[in-house]
Design an enzyme around this catalytic site. Sequence first.
Site, PDB file in Angstrom:
ATOM      1  N   ARG A 254       2.106  -5.889   1.082  1.00  0.00           N
ATOM      2  CA  ARG A 254       2.220  -4.440   1.226  1.00  0.00           C
ATOM      3  C   ARG A 254       3.636  -4.021   1.566  1.00  0.00           C
ATOM      4  O   ARG A 254       3.900  -2.833   1.750  1.00  0.00           O
ATOM      5  CB  ARG A 254       1.279  -3.969   2.317  1.00  0.00           C
ATOM      6  CG  ARG A 254       0.081  -3.175   1.766  1.00  0.00           C
ATOM      7  CD  ARG A 254      -0.777  -2.800   2.904  1.00  0.00           C
ATOM      8  NE  ARG A 254      -1.681  -1.723   2.696  1.00  0.00           N
ATOM      9  CZ  ARG A 254      -2.957  -1.870   2.371  1.00  0.00           C
ATOM     10  NH1 ARG A 254      -3.441  -3.058   2.087  1.00  0.00           N
ATOM     11  NH2 ARG A 254      -3.731  -0.810   2.311  1.00  0.00           N
TER      12      ARG A 254
ATOM     13  N   ARG B 156      -1.455   6.832   5.591  1.00  0.00           N
ATOM     14  CA  ARG B 156      -1.494   5.622   4.745  1.00  0.00           C
ATOM     15  C   ARG B 156      -0.747   5.845   3.431  1.00  0.00           C
ATOM     16  O   ARG B 156      -0.092   4.937   2.914  1.00  0.00           O
ATOM     17  CB  ARG B 156      -2.951   5.224   4.470  1.00  0.00           C
ATOM     18  CG  ARG B 156      -3.603   4.582   5.705  1.00  0.00           C
ATOM     19  CD  ARG B 156      -5.118   4.694   5.686  1.00  0.00           C
ATOM     20  NE  ARG B 156      -5.732   3.962   4.615  1.00  0.00           N
ATOM     21  CZ  ARG B 156      -6.966   4.216   4.155  1.00  0.00           C
ATOM     22  NH1 ARG B 156      -7.692   5.189   4.682  1.00  0.00           N
ATOM     23  NH2 ARG B 156      -7.462   3.494   3.172  1.00  0.00           N
TER      24      ARG B 156
HETATM   25  P1  AMP Z   1      -7.207  -1.516   2.729  1.00  0.00           P
HETATM   26  O1  AMP Z   1      -8.606  -2.024   2.901  1.00  0.00           O
HETATM   27  O2  AMP Z   1      -6.406  -2.332   1.766  1.00  0.00           O
HETATM   28  O3  AMP Z   1      -7.171  -0.033   2.414  1.00  0.00           O
HETATM   29  O4  AMP Z   1      -6.484  -1.699   4.144  1.00  0.00           O
HETATM   30  C1  AMP Z   1      -6.927  -1.018   5.299  1.00  0.00           C
HETATM   31  C2  AMP Z   1      -5.888  -1.145   6.407  1.00  0.00           C
HETATM   32  O5  AMP Z   1      -5.744  -2.525   6.782  1.00  0.00           O
HETATM   33  C3  AMP Z   1      -4.467  -0.681   6.047  1.00  0.00           C
HETATM   34  O6  AMP Z   1      -4.297   0.717   6.215  1.00  0.00           O
HETATM   35  C4  AMP Z   1      -3.627  -1.498   7.047  1.00  0.00           C
HETATM   36  O7  AMP Z   1      -3.674  -0.918   8.338  1.00  0.00           O
HETATM   37  C5  AMP Z   1      -4.384  -2.822   7.102  1.00  0.00           C
HETATM   38  N1  AMP Z   1      -3.858  -3.785   6.098  1.00  0.00           N
HETATM   39  C6  AMP Z   1      -4.483  -4.240   4.984  1.00  0.00           C
HETATM   40  N2  AMP Z   1      -3.695  -5.090   4.293  1.00  0.00           N
HETATM   41  C7  AMP Z   1      -2.528  -5.167   4.991  1.00  0.00           C
HETATM   42  C8  AMP Z   1      -1.292  -5.840   4.797  1.00  0.00           C
HETATM   43  N3  AMP Z   1      -1.076  -6.632   3.721  1.00  0.00           N
HETATM   44  N4  AMP Z   1      -0.318  -5.695   5.733  1.00  0.00           N
HETATM   45  C9  AMP Z   1      -0.510  -4.917   6.807  1.00  0.00           C
HETATM   46  N5  AMP Z   1      -1.623  -4.228   7.051  1.00  0.00           N
HETATM   47  C10 AMP Z   1      -2.640  -4.338   6.150  1.00  0.00           C
END
Ligand code: AMP
Length: 207
Positions: free
Chosen positions: A89, A165
Site C-alpha cells: 500500500r 482512506r
Molecule cells: P482493506 O480491507 O484492504 O480495505 O483494508 C482495511 C484497512 O486495513 C486499511 O484501511 C488499513 O488500515 C489496513 N490495511 C490493510 N492492508 C494494509 C497494508 N498493506 N498496510 C497498512 N495497512 C493496511
Amino acid sequence: MNVILLGAPGAGKGTQATKLVEKYNVPHVSTGDIFRTNIKGQTPIGVVAKSYIDKGQLVPDEVTVEIVKNRLNEEDCQQKGYLLDGFPRNVFQAEELDKFSNVEKVVNVSVDLSKLLKRITGRRVCSKCGESYHVDFLNGKTDCARCGGELIQRADDNEATVEKRLAVYTEQTKPLIEYYEKAGKLVTVDGDKSIDAVFAEICEKLG
Ligand code: AMP
Ligand code: ADP
C-alpha cells in the site's frame, strides 16, 4: 502465479479476488482480512491494527510487512503463488516485497474516485466468508448467497473514515502505479464496468 491486485478502497479487489482464486486456484492473501481476523480474535496484532484501521490510517509497515512475509512463506503460497489484495500500500512495502518475493504481474483496478464513497458506504460483507455485496443489489437480503453467513457493515465503512482512506490512497498507494509501470509489471483494467466484465478483462490481461 504471483499477482497483486492494486486499486483504491472499494475498487472491487476483493470481489474480483473471489472469482480469480476459483479460476486460477491460487491463495488469496488480503492484509485487510488478516487484520480483521486478528481483531475478531483480540490478538495483540488485532489490538494494534484496530487503532489504525478505525482512523482510516495504514497499520505500521513493520507489522504489515512481517505478516505478509510469514504468510507467503506458508506451503500453499510457496507451491501455488499468491493473489495479493491490499498489499503493498506504499512504496516502502513494495520495496520490501521485492526483497522476499518475485512479483510477476500487478493488476491495477481503475475506478474514478468520485464513485467510491457510494460503493464503500453501501458495502455489506459476509461475517463468515468475507464475500462483498452492495445494498443496491441485495433486495433487502441479510444473509450471504455463498455460505448463509450474516451480512454486516464494516466498522471502517462509514463516510468520515472512507474520506480518510481515499486520501491515504492518493498520497501513499497511488504512486505504486508508476512504481510497477517502471518495472514493466503493470496492467490496468477498467473497474467501472460490471463485475463480470472486469473479471473478463483481468483474465484476458493475465493471459
Ligand atoms: P482493506 O480491507 O484492504 O480495505 O483494508 C482495511 C484497512 O486495513 C486499511 O484501511 C488499513 O488500515 C489496513 N490495511 C490493510 N492492508 C494494509 C497494508 N498493506 N498496510 C497498512 N495497512 C493496511
Ligand atoms: P475492495 O476490495 O477493492 O475494497 P470490494 O470488492 O469490497 O472492494 O467492492 C467494494 C463495493 O463495490 C462492494 O459493495 C461491491 O459489491 C461493489 N463492487 C465491486 N465491483 C463492482 C463493480 N464492478 N461495479 C459496481 N460495484 C462493484
